[in-house]
Design a protein around this motif. Structure first.
Motif, mmCIF file in Angstrom:
data_model
loop_
_atom_site.group_PDB
_atom_site.id
_atom_site.type_symbol
_atom_site.label_atom_id
_atom_site.label_comp_id
_atom_site.label_asym_id
_atom_site.label_seq_id
_atom_site.Cartn_x
_atom_site.Cartn_y
_atom_site.Cartn_z
ATOM 1 N N LEU A 89 3.027 6.305 0.641
ATOM 2 C CA LEU A 89 1.683 5.833 -0.045
ATOM 3 C C LEU A 89 1.493 6.663 -1.432
ATOM 4 N N THR A 121 3.250 -1.736 3.537
ATOM 5 C CA THR A 121 2.031 -0.946 2.629
ATOM 6 C C THR A 121 2.942 0.183 2.236
ATOM 7 N N SER A 151 -4.261 3.248 2.693
ATOM 8 C CA SER A 151 -4.295 1.921 2.328
ATOM 9 C C SER A 151 -5.148 0.768 2.717
ATOM 10 N N VAL A 158 -3.136 3.272 -2.960
ATOM 11 C CA VAL A 158 -3.959 3.833 -2.143
ATOM 12 C C VAL A 158 -5.335 3.282 -2.518
#
Length: 115
Positions: free
Chosen positions: A48, A5, A61, A53
């Motif tokens: 992020l 992520t 996330s 997000v």
């Protein structure tokens, strides 16, 4: 199984997702693209940015919220940062970051070896 992520950096340099996937496969890991599932063993928590997000105010996330829920239900998934994934790719152990739900789907992540 490795889920990513955010944007990941190794030695301070951004590494494209395709290149990260190849690096993980070279170390016998299995990167996951897109679909979250309970077989994930590692979440690589990268930077992020607003476009990745769920909530730009709390900067979280969907993958992190999913992993925190899995952890709460007893499925331990190790969360590592950029330094952690760099260590794993070199064959070294990585510290698993602690996480906890603060309110609702807000997840706090901190250094440590928590669950």
């Amino acid at each position: 199984m490795v889920l990513f992520t955010g944007k990941s950096r190794i030695a301070g340099e951004h590494v494209a997702r395709a290149q990260l996937f190849a690096m993980v496969r070279a170390r016998s890991g299995q990167p996951i693209s897109g679909t979250r599932n309970a077989r994930v063993t590692v979440l690589v928590l990268g930077e992020l940015l607003p476009e990745v997000v769920t909530d730009p105010v709390d900067v979280r996330s969907q993958n992190l919220v999913y992993v925190e829920n899995q952890r709460r239900w007893g499925n331990h998934i190790c969360i590592v940062d950029d330094a952690g994934v760099a260590a794993l790719l070199k064959g070294f152990p990585a510290t698993c970051l602690r996480s906890r739900s603060v309110h609702g789907d807000l997840v706090e992540v901190a250094p440590g070896s928590g669950s």
